[in-house]
Design a protein around this motif. Structure first.
Motif, PDB file in Angstrom:
ATOM      1  N   UNK A  20       0.828  -1.205   0.000  1.00  0.00           N
ATOM      2  CA  UNK A  20       0.000   0.000   0.000  1.00  0.00           C
ATOM      3  C   UNK A  20       0.863   1.255   0.000  1.00  0.00           C
ATOM      4  N   UNK A  21       1.995   1.222   0.681  1.00  0.00           N
ATOM      5  CA  UNK A  21       2.880   2.393   0.702  1.00  0.00           C
ATOM      6  C   UNK A  21       3.509   2.625  -0.671  1.00  0.00           C
ATOM      7  N   UNK A  22       3.889   1.552  -1.365  1.00  0.00           N
ATOM      8  CA  UNK A  22       4.437   1.705  -2.712  1.00  0.00           C
ATOM      9  C   UNK A  22       3.373   2.249  -3.658  1.00  0.00           C
ATOM     10  N   UNK A  23       2.139   1.728  -3.547  1.00  0.00           N
ATOM     11  CA  UNK A  23       1.062   2.221  -4.401  1.00  0.00           C
ATOM     12  C   UNK A  23       0.766   3.694  -4.118  1.00  0.00           C
ATOM     13  N   UNK A  24       0.791   4.077  -2.850  1.00  0.00           N
ATOM     14  CA  UNK A  24       0.580   5.492  -2.504  1.00  0.00           C
ATOM     15  C   UNK A  24       1.686   6.368  -3.069  1.00  0.00           C
ATOM     16  N   UNK A  25       2.932   5.882  -3.014  1.00  0.00           N
ATOM     17  CA  UNK A  25       4.052   6.648  -3.565  1.00  0.00           C
ATOM     18  C   UNK A  25       3.900   6.835  -5.074  1.00  0.00           C
ATOM     19  N   UNK A  26       3.453   5.789  -5.771  1.00  0.00           N
ATOM     20  CA  UNK A  26       3.308   5.880  -7.226  1.00  0.00           C
ATOM     21  C   UNK A  26       2.167   6.816  -7.601  1.00  0.00           C
ATOM     22  N   UNK A  27       1.052   6.743  -6.870  1.00  0.00           N
ATOM     23  CA  UNK A  27      -0.127   7.521  -7.236  1.00  0.00           C
ATOM     24  C   UNK A  27      -0.002   8.998  -6.882  1.00  0.00           C
ATOM     25  N   UNK A  28       0.656   9.312  -5.759  1.00  0.00           N
ATOM     26  CA  UNK A  28       0.609  10.682  -5.267  1.00  0.00           C
ATOM     27  C   UNK A  28       1.983  11.334  -5.095  1.00  0.00           C
ATOM     28  N   UNK A  29       3.040  10.561  -4.926  1.00  0.00           N
ATOM     29  CA  UNK A  29       4.351  11.136  -4.605  1.00  0.00           C
ATOM     30  C   UNK A  29       5.352  11.026  -5.747  1.00  0.00           C
ATOM     31  N   UNK A  30       4.863  10.856  -6.951  1.00  0.00           N
ATOM     32  CA  UNK A  30       5.768  10.842  -8.095  1.00  0.00           C
ATOM     33  C   UNK A  30       6.475   9.541  -8.344  1.00  0.00           C
ATOM     34  N   UNK A  31       6.186   8.494  -7.576  1.00  0.00           N
ATOM     35  CA  UNK A  31       6.800   7.193  -7.814  1.00  0.00           C
ATOM     36  C   UNK A  31       8.312   7.242  -7.744  1.00  0.00           C
ATOM     37  N   UNK A  32       8.954   6.881  -8.842  1.00  0.00           N
ATOM     38  CA  UNK A  32      10.414   6.832  -8.880  1.00  0.00           C
ATOM     39  C   UNK A  32      11.058   8.171  -9.211  1.00  0.00           C
ATOM     40  N   UNK A  33      10.276   9.212  -9.447  1.00  0.00           N
ATOM     41  CA  UNK A  33      10.843  10.499  -9.837  1.00  0.00           C
ATOM     42  C   UNK A  33      11.571  11.149  -8.672  1.00  0.00           C
ATOM     43  N   UNK A  34      12.690  11.774  -8.983  1.00  0.00           N
ATOM     44  CA  UNK A  34      13.430  12.541  -7.988  1.00  0.00           C
ATOM     45  C   UNK A  34      12.916  13.973  -7.959  1.00  0.00           C
ATOM     46  N   UNK A  35      13.377  14.729  -6.968  1.00  0.00           N
ATOM     47  CA  UNK A  35      12.969  16.135  -6.867  1.00  0.00           C
ATOM     48  C   UNK A  35      13.417  16.909  -8.102  1.00  0.00           C
ATOM     49  N   UNK A  36      14.637  16.649  -8.575  1.00  0.00           N
ATOM     50  CA  UNK A  36      15.143  17.417  -9.710  1.00  0.00           C
ATOM     51  C   UNK A  36      14.502  17.002 -11.026  1.00  0.00           C
TER      52      UNK A  36
END
Length: 230
Positions: free
Chosen positions: A96-112
């Motif tokens: 669920x944490x990985x799915x939340x990261x992909x859906x809302x926190x940009x997944x594998x994208x870095x800040x830059x």
């Protein structure tokens, strides 16, 4: 809990409205402009609450209140079989944490990788080397080679994949920490409070957002064209 599965599916539906695609990679690439946690912050909070309830974590661990009740698997099994139950529980948390990261926190994208921070460090170094009169010729030659090798190293696909994996892992680890933090911070609620919170608070807010967000997209004519971003 079926009621909280409805919360999760409604939140995912709102994300799909913005991306126009069910592909998780397309969902991640569409967040290069801005992570969805910012424009969809209320939906992110609701989705996270639903994730905590769906994984039977405190304060929603009413299926098996392990601090007060005795679960069947806690008395009937031991050793490896007992560990498998907790592996399944914590595995669902990681999922669920990985799915939340992909859906809302940009997944594998870095800040830059965000376009608002998209400053090419190599172009800055190249500008300093070429247009700075302080650099003597030998020193300038050294920095040119350093620039070339550094750019080749950081643009290598293996290094790129390593940074992407670390980015997704870091975001998921922060969410797992919040899961444990919530467990240690809030007391468990009653079953009637659990159902009332879902049916009278979360679902009406989500239904209102399901109506509001398409209206905003239609008003500004920004519906996704469903074109692959890969």
């Amino acid at each position: 809990m079926i009621s909280y599965e409805l919360v999760l599916s409604s939140a995912i539906l709102l994300v799909i409205m913005l991306t126009g695609n069910l592909n998780l990679t397309v969902n991640t690439e569409s967040q290069r402009a801005i992570w969805y946690v910012l424009p969809l912050l209320p939906i992110f909070i609701i989705f996270f609450i639903g994730s905590v309830a769906e994984t039977n974590r405190a304060p929603f661990d009413l299926a098996e209140a392990e601090s007060e009740l005795v679960s069947g698997f806690m008395t009937e099994h031991a050793a490896v079989v007992f560990v498998f139950f907790f592996l399944a529980e914590y595995g669902s948390i990681v999922l669920m944490c990985i799915l939340t990261s992909i859906l809302f926190l940009g997944g594998y994208l870095l800040i830059n990788n965000l376009e608002i921070f998209n400053i090419n460090i190599f172009d800055c170094i190249h500008f300093i080397i070429i247009y700075n009169p302080i650099f003597v010729e030998d020193f300038n030659l050294y920095w040119k080679y350093y620039y070339i090798y550094t750019e080749y190293f950081l643009k290598n696909s293996i290094v790129d994949g390593l940074f992407y994996g670390l980015s997704l892992g870091l975001k998921s680890s922060i969410l797992i920490f919040i899961f444990i933090w919530v467990r240690a911070s809030f007391p468990r609620i009653r079953f009637d409070q659990l159902m009332a919170f879902c049916w009278t608070v979360l679902l009406p807010i989500l239904f209102a957002l399901i109506v509001l967000i398409p209206c905003i997209l239609y008003s500004y004519n920004i519906f996704p064209a469903n074109i692959s971003l890969l």
